[in-house]
Each structure stands twice: as C-alpha cells, then as structure tokens.
Design a protein around this motif. Sequence first.
Motif, PDB file in Angstrom:
ATOM      1  N   VAL A 636      29.059  27.170 -11.764  1.00  0.00           N
ATOM      2  CA  VAL A 636      30.411  26.802 -12.200  1.00  0.00           C
ATOM      3  C   VAL A 636      31.231  26.782 -11.020  1.00  0.00           C
ATOM      4  N   CYS A 637      31.396  27.979 -10.458  1.00  0.00           N
ATOM      5  CA  CYS A 637      32.044  27.945  -9.103  1.00  0.00           C
ATOM      6  C   CYS A 637      31.512  27.068  -8.031  1.00  0.00           C
ATOM      7  N   GLN A 638      30.431  27.069  -7.763  1.00  0.00           N
ATOM      8  CA  GLN A 638      30.097  26.133  -6.652  1.00  0.00           C
ATOM      9  C   GLN A 638      30.649  24.758  -6.852  1.00  0.00           C
ATOM     10  N   TYR A 639      30.317  24.223  -8.116  1.00  0.00           N
ATOM     11  CA  TYR A 639      30.546  22.751  -8.256  1.00  0.00           C
ATOM     12  C   TYR A 639      32.022  22.515  -8.881  1.00  0.00           C
ATOM     13  N   ARG A 662      31.401  39.273  -6.224  1.00  0.00           N
ATOM     14  CA  ARG A 662      32.844  39.484  -5.714  1.00  0.00           C
ATOM     15  C   ARG A 662      33.540  38.160  -6.126  1.00  0.00           C
ATOM     16  N   ASP A 663      33.163  37.049  -5.459  1.00  0.00           N
ATOM     17  CA  ASP A 663      33.974  35.788  -5.215  1.00  0.00           C
ATOM     18  C   ASP A 663      33.558  34.721  -6.429  1.00  0.00           C
ATOM     19  N   ILE A 664      33.838  35.520  -7.827  1.00  0.00           N
ATOM     20  CA  ILE A 664      33.713  34.529  -8.960  1.00  0.00           C
ATOM     21  C   ILE A 664      34.867  33.890  -9.402  1.00  0.00           C
ATOM     22  N   LEU A 666      36.600  31.206 -12.272  1.00  0.00           N
ATOM     23  CA  LEU A 666      36.351  30.400 -13.179  1.00  0.00           C
ATOM     24  C   LEU A 666      37.609  29.321 -13.638  1.00  0.00           C
ATOM     25  N   SER A 667      38.424  29.588 -12.559  1.00  0.00           N
ATOM     26  CA  SER A 667      39.515  28.848 -13.213  1.00  0.00           C
ATOM     27  C   SER A 667      39.537  27.249 -13.277  1.00  0.00           C
ATOM     28  N   SER A 668      38.336  26.678 -12.754  1.00  0.00           N
ATOM     29  CA  SER A 668      38.218  25.279 -12.924  1.00  0.00           C
ATOM     30  C   SER A 668      37.722  25.059 -14.056  1.00  0.00           C
ATOM     31  N   LEU A 669      37.132  25.712 -14.879  1.00  0.00           N
ATOM     32  CA  LEU A 669      36.786  25.629 -16.393  1.00  0.00           C
ATOM     33  C   LEU A 669      37.811  25.135 -17.278  1.00  0.00           C
ATOM     34  N   ARG A 670      37.857  23.953 -17.934  1.00  0.00           N
ATOM     35  CA  ARG A 670      38.674  23.755 -19.163  1.00  0.00           C
ATOM     36  C   ARG A 670      37.958  23.917 -20.313  1.00  0.00           C
TER      37      ARG A 670
END
Length: 1611
Positions: A636-639, A662-664, A666-670
């Motif tokens: 999810v983060c990567q794409y 550390r670097d997760i 998830l703000s792109s998820l709607r």
Amino acid sequence: MADRGLEGMALPLEVRARLAELELELSEGDITQKGYEKKRSKLIGAYLPQPPTNGAAVVRCRLQHGEGAPGRAPRSGNIGVCDVREAAGRERVASTAGNRPLFYFRFGVDQALPPERRAPVTPAPSTRYHRRRSSGSRDERYRSDVHTEAVQAALAKHKERKMAVPMPSKRRSLVVQTSMDAYTPPDTSSGSEDEGSVQGDSQGTPTSSQGSINMEHWISQAIHGSTTSTTSSSSTQSGGSGAAHRLADVMAQTHIENHSAPPDVTTYTSEHPIQVERPQGSTTSRTAPKYGNAELMETGDGVPVSSRVSAKIQQLVNTLKRPKRPPLREFFVDDFEELLEVQQPDPNQPKPEGAQMLAMRGEQLGVVTNWPPSLEAALQRWGTISPKAPCLTTMDTNGKPLYILTYGKLWTRSMKVAYNILHKLGTKQEPMVRPGDRVALVFPNNDPAASMVAFYGCLLAEVVPVPIEVPLTRKDAGSQQIGFLLGSCGVTVALTSDACHKGLPKSPTGEIPQFKGWPKLLWFVTESKHLSKPPRDWFPHIKDANNDTAYIEYKTCKDGSVLGVTVTRIALLTHCQALTQACGYTEAETIVNVLDFKKDVGLWHGILTSVMNMMHVISIPYSLMKVNPLSWIQKVCQYKAKVACVKSRDMHWALVAHRDQRDINLSSLRMLIVADGANPWSISSCDAFLNVFQSKGLRQEVICPCASSPEALTVAIRRPTDDSNQPPGRGVLSMHGLTYGVIRVDSEEKLSVLTVQDVGLVMPGAIMCAVKPDGIPQLCRTDEIGELCVCAIATGTSYYGLSGMTKNTFEVFPVTSSGAPVGEYPFVRTGLLGFVGPGGLVFVVGKMDGLMVVSGRRHNADDIVATALAVEPMKFVYRGRIAVFSVTVLHDERIVIVAEQRPDSTEEDSFQWMSRVLQAIDSIHQVGVYCLALVPANTLPKTPLGGIHLSETKQLFLEGSLHPCNVLMCPHTCVTNLPKPRQKQPEIGPASVMVGNLVSGKRIAQASGRDLGQIEDNDQARKFLFLSEVLQWRAQTTPDHVLYTLLNCRGTIASSLTCVQLHKRAEKIAVMLMERGHLQDGDHVALVYPPGIDLIAAFYGCLYAGCVPITVRPPHPQNIATTLPTVKMIVEVSRSACLMTTQLICKLLRSREAAAAVDVRAWPPILDTDDLPKKRPAQIYKPSNPDTLAYLDFSVSTTGMLAGVKMSHAATSAFCRSIKLQCELYPSREVAICLDPYCGLGFVLWCLCSVYSGHQSILIPPSELETSPALWLLAVSQYKVRDTFCSYSVMELCTKGLGSQTESLKARGLDLSRVRTCVVVAEERPRIALTQSFSKLFKDLGLHPRAVSTSFGCRVNLAICLQGTSGPDPTTVYVDMRALRHDRVRLVERGSPHSLPLMESGKILPGVRIIIANPETKGPLGDSHLGEIWVHSAHNASGYFTIYGDESLQSDHFNSRLSFGDTQTVWARTGYLGFLRRTELTDANGERHDALYVVGALDEAMELRGMRYHPIDIETSVIRAHKSVTECAVFTWTNLLVVVVELDGSEQEALDLVPLVTNVVLEEHYLVVGVVVVVDIGVIPINSRGEKQRMHLRDGFLADQLDPIYVAYNM
C-alpha cells in the motif's frame, strides 16, 4: 433479619426500616420475590458505589467506546446517545425498558446533543471516565477486544468458586505423543471465522492463594492488560473494569458468607439461591484433595477407599452435586413411556416488541453514460485504447513484483484462450466445448494472472468458468465434494497453468489420476506458448450483458457439501456497477488485494470490477502473507494504493508483526475493505488496527467493513466518506437477547454483550429486509434478528442443477404479518443473520451456517470461538485453528469445540485452559459446552487457504478419527432433557387377586416342566438312590461299556474309562482317603484337577469313602499370583480336611511362586493320586439318608461373590434323571462336552450324567481350544455326535477363530449335519448375537440353525432350563428396552427403535416349577411381567455352605414363600429377573408352551435415576460405537456410571472413544456416563463361563491396578 452484605454500608435509618418492612412483606407473601428484589435494589441502589440505573447503560456505552475503556483507542470527544426516534425517522424502534434507546453511536462532540439528553453520569465515578489521554499516543494495551475483557471478568467471577474438575489420567506414552521436533507451526486461518484479541504487553497478573486441584494459575500471565480481573489496578489504571467490577470491590470489603455466589447486589439473603447455575454453600472451607496423594475417602457406601482414582471420582461427584440449571418442567403423556423432556419456553424470555420492519431500499443505481454494456466490452475497450495500462501485478514469495499483466496482454491472451477452447479441443465436427458449457479453472493461489486470463477467455468464448481450488492430494479435505460439483455441472475440461499441471499428482505413466469423486477431466494448459494463434479473421462475439450464466462460484455448506451458485452476465455487470458506485471507484486507481481471487470479495473487486474501471490490482498471495504478514501494508505504501481488500486476519497479523517497521504511511488509503467485516468479531481487529496505525496516517473513516454471501454477492458495504466527524455505528447488544433472536441493549449483565459494527448501507439498486430464520419468510420486527434477504439484479440466480434448494433460497417472497407479499420480485436469502438499524445501517450478528440451536436458544459458532480465544489467546491454542460446531445427541444440539494445541503446553496447562473456556462460555453465553477437544498442532483438516475445514472436522469427530490429545466432556452439565427419574409405583395387593382381576385379567405367570412322577420309562437307575450305587451296578452289568473318552489337543483319544475301570479306580482312591488321609465319613475333600478322567475317578472315590467332594479349578501355572488365592479360599471356606490332586499340581502348590502368593504351610494334607494303593476297601460307604450331603458346588459369581451350595444325594439323582429325560440319554448315545467341569451344569454333565444314564461322554477340555480352535467341532463331526454342550467362551473362540476357515474345514470333511442340539451352558441372559453369528457361520458345514440353544441355571438350582430334544424350537421376542428399565415387558416389532431381542433360555426341565414374583413384595406377577424367577424342584440345592451360617439369607434364597396366592409351596429365589410368556406353540404333552426369558441378574443390575439397567445392554451399545472397541464392561461407583472399554488400535485412538461412548449411552439409554476408562485388550476379567467379572474390574479400577491408557472424567 439484618442484611449481611449491607452491614459494611452506611445506610440511613429510614432506609434500614423500609428494608425490614420489605423483608416482612416478603415473608408473609404480600410481595413477590421479584417485586421484593426490585424495591430493595431501588432502596439501596443509591448507596452502592455504582452509577444509578438510568445512567448505567450510558456509562456502559462509554466503556464500550470512550477513552476510559482499557484497550480502546483514545479519541477526542465524548459519547452521546442518539435517539433512535429522530435518527431513524421512518423505522420506529421499540426501545427497552425505561425508554432507553436501542443504539449508541459515537459523535464527535458532546455539544451535538441538547443538554437534557446529555449522558447523565453520577459525579463520583465519572471523573474516572473523563480522564483524557492524548489521542496520538500509541496505547500499548491496544486490546480493543471488549470481549476478552468480558471473558476475563467472567473468569475472575469464577475464581472464588474454583471448579474442582478432576483431570483425566493418561498413560505416559500418550503424553509424549507430540514431539517438538516433528512440529511445524500451523497456518493460521484464512477465514477470520474467529477474532480473538491481540496480546498486549502490560502486566496485570493477579495470584490466587486458595488453589484447588492445582489451578493456582487460574488467571495467569496471559491475561496481561485486561484489568478486569485485577481489583487493585482498576481504580488507578483505567477504571475500565466497569460497574460489575466496582461491585466486586464493594463486596470484597463486605463480609459475605457464600463466597461461591457472584457479586450480585440484589439478593444477599442466603435462602434465595442467587443464580441458579451457581452452586450454593461455602466452597472455600473444603479443599478438594490434590491428585496423586489422594487422602483416605469414604465412598457412597461408607466404605473407606484409598486410591487416586476414587479420589478423583469423589471430586467429580462433589462437582456434580452442585446445583445445575433450573429444573425444567417435564412433559409426560403416560407413566409407561419414558419421554424426554420437552423444552418449555421460558416465560421470562425476551420477546420482540417493535413494529414490523419496512423493507430498506438502497440508493438508485446511477447509470453513468460511459459504463460498458458488458464486462467483455470493457476488456476490449481498455485492451485496445490503453494496452500499456497495468492491470495486475503479481508478487513472488519475497514480495518482489513477479509479473505485470497489462490490459493489452490480458485482451490478446484471453482471446487466444477463447479461440483455443472453442476450436482446438475435440474435432471440428465434434468440439469438446460449446458455448454455455461449464469449464473448471484450476489455478494456484499465487498465479492470479493466468487465472484472470483464463476467466476472461471463458467469458469471451461464452463458456462458463467454475473456479475451484487445486486438488493437492487425492484425499484433500473437501476435494471430493468439489468433484461432485464438477460432475453435476457436467465439467469435462479443466484449464490450468503449466506450473500447476506439473505439480499435480501423476501416475507412473504420467497420467493425472482421477481424484476421488471427480469426473474424468481433460487438463488443458492455458500458457500462451502452448496455444495456437487465432486466425486474423477470428473475433470473439461480444454481446451486451444478458441472462446467460457468466460464471459459477462454489460454496461449501455447513454439512461439507459443495454447491455451485450461478451468476448471470447481467448480474455480473450490475454487481460491478453497484460496487463501482458504492466504493466510488475511478479509472486507473490502484488496489491491493490479499483475498482469494477465485471467489467472493477477492473475485468481485480484484478480477471483475477492477477491469470495468481499468484499475491496477496488486495481488498478494497467501504464501507471501505467511512469510511476511506486513507485505500488504508495505505494498500500500509502495504503490500509494487507494484501496485495499483484506480480511480481519490480515489486519491481526499485521498488528502482531508491525513493531519493527518505521516508515509505514497509510495516508494514501481512501478505503480499506474488510471482507469479513460482517463477522461480529472483526470489530476488535478493526479497532486494534486503527488504534495502532492511526499514527501512521490511517484515518478512521477509511475502514469499510462489508457483508457478502455467495448467493447474494455483496449484501452491504460501508461507504468511504471524507467526513472524519461521522463515526461508524456500533450496537452493544445483550448476548442473552440475541440467543432468543431479540435485539436488546445490554443492561443488566455487563459481561455478556456483543458489540457489532455496521457494514454500511444496502447496495445501490437493491432492496433488503430481514425475515424470520425458520418457517415462512415473515418480516421481522424492528428489534428482532432475522435472515437478511436481498432483492436485486446483482445476485446469484440458482444453485446449479438443484431446483428445490434454488426455490428455497433464490425465490423467496417475504410476507408481512398480515400475509401480504412485500414486493412482486423474489428475494434471495443471504445466509446472514442481522437487522437493519437506525439510518438504514445494516448490522450482521452471525451466519445461518454457524447457528446452533441449543434447547431453544440460538448461539453463533463465531461468538463461541471468540469467547474461547479470549480466555488466554495464543497461549495454549493457535488463533484461528479452532472449530466450533454442534452435534445432535438426544434430540438437541450439543456444542463441540475442537482446537489445535500448541506443542509446548503441558497436560495441566491445557486442562486448565479447557476448564476456563467452559466457565467463560457458561458465564457469557449461558450455554454448556458438550465436548472440548484439543488436537496436536497441524492435524485438523485445512481449507485451501489455511482455515479449518469445519464439516470435515465434524465428520472426523463423529466417526472417531479425530485423534485428540485432550478431551473434556460435560454431559452432566449440558444434557438437561433427560427423562424424569422414576418413582416406584405401589404394587397390586392380595385384595385384587381375590377378586380375580389381577393385572387386568392376566393369568399368573407360572410354568412347569413335565411331571417326573407320571413319566413311565424303563429307567433302571431309578432303583438306586445314590450315584455310587449306580456306578457299582453298571460295573457289574456292563463292565466294558465305555463311559468317558478324553480327547487331547490333536483330537486323538488321550484316555478313556469303562464302567469297571472307573469303579476300580474309585475303590483305590477310597482306600487312599481312609488310610493315608485318615478321613471319616462326612469329611470334605478338595479335588484340584485339570479337566479330565482323574477328576471323575477322584469324585467317585470320595463317594465310595463317604467323603464330600469339592471340585476346584487348579491354579494357572503362568498366573499363580492371581489364581492360587482363589483355590486357597475355596479350600478354606469349604473346610476341606484334605486336598487331592496330581503329582504335577502337587509340586505347583508347594512351589516358590506359590509361597509368594499364599501361605503354603496352611494347606491341609495333600494327597497325590498318581500313586494309588493296590488294595480294595473293606466296604463301600452307603449313606444312611438320601438327604445327606453328596457334594459341594463352589462358584464365583459375576459380582465377585464366592458361593458354595450343598447338593444332597437325592437332589443329585433327581438332577441326573431330569437331564436324562430332557435330552433322551441312553447307553447307546454319545454326547460331546466342551465345558469346564468345576461347577454348575458343566460339572454335572462332565462327571455325573454318564454314570447315571450310561451314555458315552466325549470330553474336550476348553483350554485345548486355545491351541486348536476347531478341536470341538471336529470331534463332534468325527464321532457323529447328535448332542453337544459348550460354553459361551468356546462358542466365541470358534466364531472368532474359525470365521475365515470354514472352506478349509469343509475340505477336511467337517460335517455338523447330524447335530440336533448344541446347548450353551450359561447362567445369564442368552447372548443372541453370538449364537446367531455362530449358527450363520457354520450353516455351510451342515449345522441346523434350530440346533443351537441355551440353558439356564443359577446357584439355587444348577439347571432350570435346557433345550432338550423334543419340544418346540426356542422362540425370540423383541421387547422395548425403555419399558424394561421400568421393570415392565412391552413386546414390540423387530427393528423398532429401542427394541431388544431376547431368546428363550431353553425348555423347563422335568420336575421343575417356575413362578415369576415381585422381588420386593414377593407377590406373584402376571404373564409377560418382569419379576424374579422363583423355582421349585427336587434338584434345588439345599442351601449355601458358609462358615458363618447366614441363616436369614439362607432361608430367603432357598425357602421363600409367596406373600399371597399359593403361600404353601416353598420356592428358591434365583436372583434373576425374567418373564414367562405363553406362546402359540404346543409342548410334547400337547399343552400350550410357556417360554421363559431371562433378562439379567438382580445383583448385576444397576439402579440409576430410579430405573433398572442391565450392564449387558449398555455394553452392547458401546461395543457398536467404534470399530476399535473390542470389549466393554460397565459398573457404577457412587452413582456414577463407569464405562471401561478395551481398545484394539493405536493408543492415539483412545481419546476418540470418549465422546462416542458418551453419545451412544446418552442416545440409547438416556444415561450420562461419569467416567470413561480406555484399557488394553484383555484387561476386563472374564470367568470360565465367559462372563465378565465386573466387580473385580471395579475393584481393580479403584485400586489403580488397570494401567489404563486414558481415564476421562465427564463433567
């Protein structure tokens, strides 16, 4: 009476006065108990540190959602109460008592509510709840699982009354069964059938000091953060333990007498039991004994017993004495019938009160102009206008992108597949696949690309794809059922990938074998390199979506059968459109899919809707998730994916593994679609996930649970919103209400609640309603749970090929209460249970498939799973490796829990975990668990994605092949519908006999054999009163006539005796007795001989010397320790002055081994008859009186009693004469005898009859049959014998040993056609199954089935019945086993339920009279009535021979008289129950024949629940229960039924037997088994007659001498 419990409280005087008044009113009956409790709690409510009732619900709700609850995500904002009436508008919802609203919703701001509606909270405790924590901080205790909290509270409640559950004993070899090396951690379930809680870190470990039976760690470390159980921390740390807990604090300070009761403030008066299932009385004063060092205990009979076993049994008895659930009203039609209780509905059960619901309509399905006319058209569009756009990215097991499928490739490849399917299979004239045919898609879970190409290839070719799992082995769980589905769909072709094709099992020739249950398939590989290119002019025909079937999705039912749900092309398209609208999908969005792409949400979003919208799917295979549970979050983060499709399990795994990341972000998820969001337990995963990942950019409104079913496709989905102020809906429902299908906001019991989240709104273009789950589909009320039904284009249309089931599921017309249909279009049943809440939100509380109806209340398997997992999640069992199902036993469903145990947990750990699970489920669900089984890790059948295959597990459980390593059965607590224990009826008195209407005009049950006086026969032996005279007469008149022939194991004659030889040897023995033994006449002599000629000679030698012989079985040389004491006992009890034997046995008696077993110095003088004097006696003793003692007959009864009876000379002669007449014995006849010659009829036939009747006896020692089983039958055939006698053990030996040899025996010339009587000599009910199988087996060898019969004798009369030669054949009747338990005989048809076959025990001997009497009142009984068999005959024994001379017993058994009727005749009581029945047959003398049926011994019968049970009936049922049970014996101990079974199989099967044995005894006998003991073959002791020595077994069990494989103590 001053109220205990209130003493510690400062109550004002007026309140105390009012309380006293209330007490008085109650005692005088002016007020009901309920009213009293209500008023009382009102009075003292204000003084208890607890929120007042009107605020309780709100506070509860606050606990549920607010910042204060332990483990809840701290969020800003308080709770408000949303008034349903405003929120719902048209759906009016009846709220519960006190006008409390039905639902609680969380609002962003308190101010949203008018002040008068704000939550009323009492000032004191409220500060606890308002303590804020900063919303960003990550709470270490993110166990949002309210449920775990409730479970721990329930267990804390139980802590005071520790259940003394006896732990099962297990043989060492069984304990080390699961070795650590062989262990691989099992896959956790794919189905989130179960969401337990996530393990927290904070320590809250209370200790308990009063540990009963090693349960010290009752609430152990595993509870961790749940503060519910720790009183000390609740005030400081969280305050989340709730009112229930603060009550416990109060109670801890107030001194309460009954510790066992829960802290219930309403009733402290000890006269009123608090809650029925809780035991009364102080349990702390008595600590149960620890295992191992059992203290000396008294049994129910007051006999002190010291052993570990009896200590455990006592413990079990004590546990079972505790009061159970309220007794239910029994329901009887007739006292004769033993009816099971009919569950009466509880008058106080909650009933739905709301208005009738209205069907809920979803939003309009908006038609967007550029939506394609069909899915194939969409594929064509994207494949041609944007061929480079990525469609699907697949991952390898390292999480690296393996392959990117573009829309162009998807289009061209699926065209190629379509062309090849249609044109390259079969011939041009006869293509194998035509449009509309079904084709299987068999692709592994890590190859979505190939599967997608094949799926669209099928759509383009207009064939119907049936995506299924890859069959890994031929025996895969459920694979057979999938084969049936393929067969019924007419599938002949399976599309698969190269890799998958290579991986399938192959035969040596390289063929793929036909899997079990599968049709013959052509496997077709769809890789491009294997396909021909379509010609340029070929083009697939792309039509608009129509009603043709697009695809078939498989669905596994509760019973394991697999159905195919057909989805039409129009439904497929409409479903994609509805999902696009509901989820707001736009072109080129990226979606991460973790779900199975072959079916359900994974297929709908990841394969179908994605193509319609040209989205990019990142597919994460299950194999990658197993290696790296965070992979989906990383993708999810990567794409920067907008949407992710997951199950609760995936969220849970991510929580467990996220620490190192550390670097997760998830703000792109709607939108995070939770596929199993409808599962009530997904809420905990959602909450915990949000709690942890909120700081990583995850927004609350992104989590979108959805509800789906194979039949109705997507049922509802929560819409993604941008408004973070609109929190999701929550319902906090009372579990108790739910079991009655009623929605009640949890009010009283704080523990048993179910928190459910909404699954959003109805789908666009659909109408939804809830109908009653059973019966006609009537609309539910607003506060009632029903099955959700959907009316829409986007649903399945049928179960393929099953029109009847289709009608019930896909063509449902819901009706209103008035019977009017809701709409003109049919609805589809979704299989989901739930309701439509305020604002049109859909709530799901369970599945129809997981429904278990236990005594009228509905429980959901998922709920039970969650409770079990919350006890100590992850410590003993694997999360997700737990199965809950119900089995039907005794007309009700019973709950079974099967879980995989971690290999490192100890016996005791597991057992503790099991007992705690039972308590938790009892507290929270108020339902008992029937069986809890733990199996070794990784042994339950799996579904392809790692979940548990439920129906397969249930199947294994029912057939006894689950092989658990721990089992706990609780039939005592669960089974509440047993028939009422019997009350004895008063008997018919003398008065009714005088009137002559005894037993409604039936004749009195009496019968007799032929009259000895009237039989004219030329019986020369009648002239002699004594057998010794008969022998002397025969030695003179027929000196060379052979009387006895003894055979050896080879079937040749070992020795024989003529009349004169026997006479001469007897004389020499008499001399020896007088001269060497110095015996007087009347002295007793023990004859210790092996079966043979010596024994006979010694017997007559004693008679010649005037001594009284006692035949004794010699000790077994291999088993002196156990057999010699019996010999010693008989010698002592019989007061033998001397002991005669052979030289060999003489040495044995004086050997070292003998000295170890008994005191050899105490033997009387031992005479060795191998060395006889040469002279004759001066004279042969002649008794002065025929009533003097001839011999003593000693025998050990099946109950373990040694009883010797006295046989006079007169009785002995009468006995021989009776047998001679019945069997027509003459000097010319030959009789074969294969019996033990030591007591009863066996001794008489072996030693006496030949001398009396002059016939030749062919003697075959039964012990010889152990080496050559055919010896007896070969002798019968060789000597052309017409009459033969054997025992049941001999018959069993032949049946088992010769079963497979009948052909070879026939070849050896074995012929049994001359046999006219083959009599089994016994002192028990005829074993009809054995005699029938013997007859059937040897029928081919000429044995006439009518030849086999039985005899009956007992201690008071050694032979009462014997089939004999003339007279009618033995008859068989079928009686009702239930009536028999009530001492009644009720004849039924063969094969009717509960029927028991009884065979007549042979014909009554001449000179014998029988009557059936009531054993208690001694009154005569009528024909076909069950009673004790009394006998009057010249050959009755004349009494017991005892040292103590127990006169009362003597006169009662040998000299009884009827209490009315014929009071003159003296009868002997046999101690056996039976009945007489006049048959239609005629006797030899022309009379109607009376048949005697023996049912069983009185002293063997068990009185249980007021009824009389015969052990053999229960044992027969148990032996039938499982193929590995070879033998069984039952006995009772302190009113518990103990079942001992011999296991013929591996020790791993031992625990499988426990549930099966318990089930069968409950089903067939209405009895609860207390203890099941599994032992090795040969442990159950059997006497020489083949009868089980149950009392010896009991003593051995209690003294811990059986070395059992497993002992289960049923609760």
